[in-house]
Design a protein around this motif. Structure first.
Motif, short mmCIF file in Angstrom:
data_model
loop_
_atom_site.label_atom_id
_atom_site.label_comp_id
_atom_site.label_asym_id
_atom_site.label_seq_id
_atom_site.Cartn_x
_atom_site.Cartn_y
_atom_site.Cartn_z
N SER A 1 -26.02 -42.46 19.61
CA SER A 1 -26.72 -41.30 20.16
C SER A 1 -28.22 -41.55 20.23
O SER A 1 -28.87 -41.20 21.23
CB SER A 1 -26.43 -40.08 19.29
OG SER A 1 -27.18 -38.98 19.71
N GLU A 2 -28.78 -42.18 19.21
CA GLU A 2 -30.21 -42.48 19.21
C GLU A 2 -30.55 -43.49 20.30
O GLU A 2 -31.56 -43.34 20.99
CB GLU A 2 -30.64 -43.02 17.85
CG GLU A 2 -32.12 -43.31 17.77
CD GLU A 2 -32.54 -43.86 16.43
OE1 GLU A 2 -33.65 -44.41 16.37
OE2 GLU A 2 -31.77 -43.76 15.46
N ARG A 3 -29.73 -44.50 20.47
CA ARG A 3 -29.97 -45.49 21.52
C ARG A 3 -29.91 -44.86 22.90
O ARG A 3 -30.72 -45.17 23.78
CB ARG A 3 -28.94 -46.62 21.42
CG ARG A 3 -29.20 -47.56 20.28
CD ARG A 3 -28.14 -48.61 20.11
NE ARG A 3 -27.82 -49.28 21.35
CZ ARG A 3 -26.80 -50.11 21.50
NH1 ARG A 3 -26.01 -50.37 20.48
NH2 ARG A 3 -26.56 -50.68 22.67
N TYR A 4 -28.97 -43.95 23.11
CA TYR A 4 -28.84 -43.27 24.40
C TYR A 4 -30.06 -42.39 24.67
O TYR A 4 -30.59 -42.37 25.78
CB TYR A 4 -27.56 -42.43 24.41
CG TYR A 4 -27.31 -41.73 25.72
CD1 TYR A 4 -26.90 -42.46 26.84
CD2 TYR A 4 -27.48 -40.36 25.84
CE1 TYR A 4 -26.67 -41.82 28.05
CE2 TYR A 4 -27.25 -39.72 27.05
CZ TYR A 4 -26.86 -40.46 28.13
OH TYR A 4 -26.63 -39.83 29.34
N ALA A 5 -30.55 -41.69 23.64
CA ALA A 5 -31.73 -40.83 23.80
C ALA A 5 -32.96 -41.66 24.12
O ALA A 5 -33.76 -41.30 24.99
CB ALA A 5 -31.95 -40.01 22.53
N ARG A 6 -33.13 -42.79 23.44
CA ARG A 6 -34.28 -43.65 23.71
C ARG A 6 -34.21 -44.25 25.12
O ARG A 6 -35.23 -44.35 25.80
CB ARG A 6 -34.38 -44.78 22.68
CG ARG A 6 -34.82 -44.31 21.33
CD ARG A 6 -34.90 -45.47 20.36
NE ARG A 6 -35.25 -45.03 19.04
CZ ARG A 6 -36.49 -45.05 18.55
NH1 ARG A 6 -37.48 -45.49 19.29
NH2 ARG A 6 -36.73 -44.64 17.33
N TYR A 7 -33.01 -44.62 25.55
CA TYR A 7 -32.86 -45.16 26.90
C TYR A 7 -33.20 -44.09 27.94
O TYR A 7 -33.79 -44.40 28.97
CB TYR A 7 -31.45 -45.70 27.13
CG TYR A 7 -31.26 -46.19 28.54
CD1 TYR A 7 -31.86 -47.37 28.97
CD2 TYR A 7 -30.51 -45.46 29.46
CE1 TYR A 7 -31.72 -47.82 30.27
CE2 TYR A 7 -30.36 -45.90 30.75
CZ TYR A 7 -30.96 -47.07 31.16
OH TYR A 7 -30.82 -47.51 32.45
N ASN A 8 -32.82 -42.85 27.68
CA ASN A 8 -33.16 -41.77 28.61
C ASN A 8 -34.67 -41.58 28.72
O ASN A 8 -35.18 -41.35 29.81
CB ASN A 8 -32.50 -40.46 28.18
CG ASN A 8 -31.07 -40.37 28.65
OD1 ASN A 8 -30.67 -41.05 29.59
ND2 ASN A 8 -30.29 -39.54 27.99
N VAL A 9 -35.38 -41.69 27.61
CA VAL A 9 -36.84 -41.60 27.65
C VAL A 9 -37.40 -42.74 28.48
O VAL A 9 -38.28 -42.55 29.32
CB VAL A 9 -37.44 -41.62 26.22
CG1 VAL A 9 -38.94 -41.79 26.25
CG2 VAL A 9 -37.05 -40.36 25.47
#
Length: 70
Positions: free
Chosen positions: A25-33
């Motif tokens: 989930s953290e990796r996905y959120a960072r990729y979205n940023v």
């Protein structure tokens, strides 16, 4: 004489799965940023980028720093 205690507080299977999904989930959120920053900066004109002190060639590194902090 030395003693060693090994105490586990959670079941290894459940904790492993939970940490896996938290990391995902953290990796996905960072990729979205990263992706949103790239998209927004790419939409700017060269003049707007120059006003921000950026060149088109630095957009990728600026987006990476915004997302991952490196």
């Amino acid at each position: 004489m030395a003693y060693v205690n090994n105490v586990r507080t959670a079941a290894p299977g459940f904790a492993g799965i939970t940490s896996f999904f938290a990391g995902l989930s953290e990796r996905y959120a960072r990729y979205n940023v990263y992706r949103e920053t790239m998209n927004e900066l790419n939409e700017l004109s060269d003049r707007d980028l120059a006003d921000l002190g950026l060149a088109r060639s630095t957009i990728k590194s600026v987006a990476f720093e915004a997302a991952y902090g490196n």
